[in-house]
Each structure stands twice: as C-alpha cells, then as structure tokens.
Scaffold this motif. Structure first.
Motif, PDB file in Angstrom:
ATOM      1  N   MET A 124       0.825  -1.204   0.000  1.00  0.00           N
ATOM      2  CA  MET A 124       0.000   0.000   0.000  1.00  0.00           C
ATOM      3  C   MET A 124       0.861   1.257   0.000  1.00  0.00           C
ATOM      4  N   PHE A 125       2.053   1.182   0.557  1.00  0.00           N
ATOM      5  CA  PHE A 125       2.980   2.312   0.478  1.00  0.00           C
ATOM      6  C   PHE A 125       3.336   2.581  -0.981  1.00  0.00           C
ATOM      7  N   ILE A 126       3.578   1.508  -1.735  1.00  0.00           N
ATOM      8  CA  ILE A 126       3.910   1.636  -3.162  1.00  0.00           C
ATOM      9  C   ILE A 126       2.718   2.221  -3.919  1.00  0.00           C
ATOM     10  N   VAL A 127       1.529   1.712  -3.674  1.00  0.00           N
ATOM     11  CA  VAL A 127       0.331   2.224  -4.348  1.00  0.00           C
ATOM     12  C   VAL A 127       0.149   3.707  -4.017  1.00  0.00           C
ATOM     13  N   SER A 128       0.321   4.063  -2.761  1.00  0.00           N
ATOM     14  CA  SER A 128       0.187   5.449  -2.337  1.00  0.00           C
ATOM     15  C   SER A 128       1.207   6.351  -3.025  1.00  0.00           C
ATOM     16  N   ALA A 129       2.420   5.861  -3.186  1.00  0.00           N
ATOM     17  CA  ALA A 129       3.478   6.657  -3.818  1.00  0.00           C
ATOM     18  C   ALA A 129       3.264   6.826  -5.318  1.00  0.00           C
ATOM     19  N   LEU A 130       2.721   5.814  -5.981  1.00  0.00           N
ATOM     20  CA  LEU A 130       2.543   5.863  -7.435  1.00  0.00           C
ATOM     21  C   LEU A 130       1.301   6.627  -7.872  1.00  0.00           C
ATOM     22  N   SER A 131       0.244   6.540  -7.100  1.00  0.00           N
ATOM     23  CA  SER A 131      -1.047   7.072  -7.536  1.00  0.00           C
ATOM     24  C   SER A 131      -1.216   8.532  -7.128  1.00  0.00           C
ATOM     25  N   THR A 132      -2.222   9.154  -7.732  1.00  0.00           N
ATOM     26  CA  THR A 132      -2.563  10.530  -7.383  1.00  0.00           C
ATOM     27  C   THR A 132      -3.243  10.561  -6.026  1.00  0.00           C
ATOM     28  N   VAL A 133      -4.203   9.666  -5.846  1.00  0.00           N
ATOM     29  CA  VAL A 133      -4.949   9.532  -4.591  1.00  0.00           C
ATOM     30  C   VAL A 133      -5.249   8.063  -4.404  1.00  0.00           C
ATOM     31  N   CYS A 134      -5.247   7.599  -3.162  1.00  0.00           N
ATOM     32  CA  CYS A 134      -5.698   6.238  -2.899  1.00  0.00           C
ATOM     33  C   CYS A 134      -6.554   6.247  -1.643  1.00  0.00           C
ATOM     34  N   GLY A 135      -7.346   5.199  -1.501  1.00  0.00           N
ATOM     35  CA  GLY A 135      -8.232   5.181  -0.363  1.00  0.00           C
ATOM     36  C   GLY A 135      -8.875   3.834  -0.141  1.00  0.00           C
ATOM     37  N   VAL A 136      -9.741   3.823   0.846  1.00  0.00           N
ATOM     38  CA  VAL A 136     -10.480   2.623   1.208  1.00  0.00           C
ATOM     39  C   VAL A 136     -11.926   3.035   1.459  1.00  0.00           C
ATOM     40  N   SER A 137     -12.862   2.180   1.081  1.00  0.00           N
ATOM     41  CA  SER A 137     -14.275   2.496   1.262  1.00  0.00           C
ATOM     42  C   SER A 137     -14.620   2.542   2.749  1.00  0.00           C
ATOM     43  N   PRO A 138     -15.668   3.273   3.117  1.00  0.00           N
ATOM     44  CA  PRO A 138     -16.044   3.369   4.530  1.00  0.00           C
ATOM     45  C   PRO A 138     -16.283   2.013   5.196  1.00  0.00           C
ATOM     46  N   ASP A 139     -16.780   1.030   4.426  1.00  0.00           N
ATOM     47  CA  ASP A 139     -17.028  -0.288   5.020  1.00  0.00           C
ATOM     48  C   ASP A 139     -15.778  -1.172   5.011  1.00  0.00           C
ATOM     49  N   GLY A 140     -14.681  -0.688   4.426  1.00  0.00           N
ATOM     50  CA  GLY A 140     -13.417  -1.416   4.442  1.00  0.00           C
ATOM     51  C   GLY A 140     -13.270  -2.484   3.376  1.00  0.00           C
ATOM     52  N   THR A 141     -14.279  -2.708   2.556  1.00  0.00           N
ATOM     53  CA  THR A 141     -14.216  -3.808   1.595  1.00  0.00           C
ATOM     54  C   THR A 141     -13.476  -3.457   0.307  1.00  0.00           C
ATOM     55  N   LYS A 142     -13.425  -2.163  -0.040  1.00  0.00           N
ATOM     56  CA  LYS A 142     -12.811  -1.758  -1.301  1.00  0.00           C
ATOM     57  C   LYS A 142     -11.570  -0.909  -1.062  1.00  0.00           C
ATOM     58  N   THR A 143     -10.530  -1.231  -1.795  1.00  0.00           N
ATOM     59  CA  THR A 143      -9.316  -0.430  -1.800  1.00  0.00           C
ATOM     60  C   THR A 143      -9.167   0.092  -3.216  1.00  0.00           C
ATOM     61  N   TRP A 144      -8.819   1.374  -3.365  1.00  0.00           N
ATOM     62  CA  TRP A 144      -8.792   1.972  -4.689  1.00  0.00           C
ATOM     63  C   TRP A 144      -7.668   2.989  -4.800  1.00  0.00           C
ATOM     64  N   CYS A 145      -7.371   3.344  -6.041  1.00  0.00           N
ATOM     65  CA  CYS A 145      -6.433   4.431  -6.296  1.00  0.00           C
ATOM     66  C   CYS A 145      -6.797   5.074  -7.620  1.00  0.00           C
ATOM     67  N   THR A 146      -6.389   6.309  -7.781  1.00  0.00           N
ATOM     68  CA  THR A 146      -6.621   7.010  -9.034  1.00  0.00           C
ATOM     69  C   THR A 146      -5.303   7.557  -9.559  1.00  0.00           C
ATOM     70  N   PHE A 147      -5.258   7.732 -10.856  1.00  0.00           N
ATOM     71  CA  PHE A 147      -4.118   8.332 -11.535  1.00  0.00           C
ATOM     72  C   PHE A 147      -4.655   9.452 -12.414  1.00  0.00           C
ATOM     73  N   THR A 148      -4.000  10.579 -12.384  1.00  0.00           N
ATOM     74  CA  THR A 148      -4.361  11.651 -13.294  1.00  0.00           C
ATOM     75  C   THR A 148      -3.819  11.286 -14.665  1.00  0.00           C
ATOM     76  N   ILE A 149      -4.657  11.400 -15.669  1.00  0.00           N
ATOM     77  CA  ILE A 149      -4.227  11.086 -17.027  1.00  0.00           C
ATOM     78  C   ILE A 149      -3.434  12.273 -17.547  1.00  0.00           C
ATOM     79  N   PRO A 150      -2.195  12.027 -17.961  1.00  0.00           N
ATOM     80  CA  PRO A 150      -1.385  13.139 -18.452  1.00  0.00           C
ATOM     81  C   PRO A 150      -2.003  13.728 -19.715  1.00  0.00           C
ATOM     82  N   THR A 151      -2.031  15.037 -19.749  1.00  0.00           N
ATOM     83  CA  THR A 151      -2.570  15.697 -20.935  1.00  0.00           C
ATOM     84  C   THR A 151      -1.408  16.081 -21.831  1.00  0.00           C
ATOM     85  N   THR A 152      -1.494  15.654 -23.051  1.00  0.00           N
ATOM     86  CA  THR A 152      -0.482  16.014 -24.039  1.00  0.00           C
ATOM     87  C   THR A 152      -1.208  16.613 -25.224  1.00  0.00           C
TER      88      THR A 152
END
Length: 174
Positions: A124-152
C-alpha cells in the motif's frame, strides 16, 4: 489514505468513458495458508488486461505504474480478503484512471512501515506513492487508487502550435 469510494471523486456519468469489473471466485482457506495457485494467476491476468486497456485507450504512459498498483491491490485482496470473491474494477474517466479492488473484507487496508530487511509490508505504500490519490471504502471492503491522465497536446494537420492553442494562428512570412 482517504476513506471514501471512487464514486466520491464526483464523476459525472458522461465523464466515464469505460468501466470494466471482473470477479474472481474464491474458496475459503485457513488463515496463514498461501493463496491457491489458480487464484494467484489472476494477478498477472489482471495486470495484462489493465495494460491492454490503457494501450487501447491511448495512455501507454500509465501502464507501468498501473500494472504495479494492480499487482499490489489484487495480491493484497487475495492474501487478506475474507469474501467469497474478489472484484477488480478499472474505470477510465475524462481526466483520470481509477483502479478498485473489493475483497469482501471489513478490515481496512493500511500503509505499513516496513523495516529495511522486511520482505513484505510495502504494497500500500507503493500504491500510495505511485497514484494521485488512494483510499479505502467506509465499510473497508474496497481499496482503490486514481491516476491523473497526463494531458499532451494532440497534433493536428494544422501543426503543433495550432493544436495546442486550439485555434489557427497567423503565420508570419518575410
């Protein structure tokens, strides 16, 4: 890590360009036992599916980071999840990529502090470092991360300057 869901990012339905969810059927295993080999194969499969989707969507620059995040999220779900299935989701919106894994476990994922000699505990440290934002759902069942899509800027027949500006620019000649 943020408590919330991918939906909390405030995506408008029309901003979602693609949304794929795959489910892995799981069988109960005693605590501390290794993941069944056939379940472990899903980590590589989902990594390849994610990479193919990103290339298809025209954002190959995110492939390496997304593959690593997929590996960590899915492996953690298989190792620590308690549910009868693991659901993997990859969502493309106008300006972001979201990865989400639902492991059915009510225990929240957390970022460990691993010692230099530790062989585990950095996922999770790696996921946190690579992604823009990461998190867990309030019920604890889902772990997620987002990446900003680079605009070119896209090249057009008008040339790179016009494509960036969005309108035709006057050409000066001597």
């Amino acid at each position: 890590m943020i408590v919330g869901t991918v939906e909390d990012a405030g995506l408008e339905p029309e901003a979602v360009r693609d949304d794929l969810t795959l489910r892995i059927q799981r069988y109960p295993r005693p605590a501390g036992q290794p993941i069944a080999e056939h379940e472990g194969l899903w980590v590589g499969r989902l990594r390849r599916i994610g990479a193919a989707k990103l290339r298809h969507w025209g954002i190959p620059g995110l492939v390496e980071d997304a593959e690593l995040a997929i590996s960590e999220l899915v492996t953690n779900a298989l190792l620590h999840g308690a549910g009868g299935k693991v659901a993997f989701r990859i969502l493309l919106a106008a300006d972001m990529l979201a990865l989400e894994v639902d492991d059915g476990s009510p225990e929240r994922a957390h970022v460990n502090t691993a010692d230099p000699d530790d062989e585990n505990g950095r996922g999770m440290f790696i996921v946190s470092a690579l992604s823009t934002v990461c998190g867990v759902s309030p019920d604890g069942t889902k772990t997620w991360c987002t990446f900003t899509i680079p605009t070119t800027p896209r090249r057009s027949a008008a040339g790179p300057r016009e494509a960036v500006a969005g309108t035709a620019q006057p050409r000066w000649t001597a």
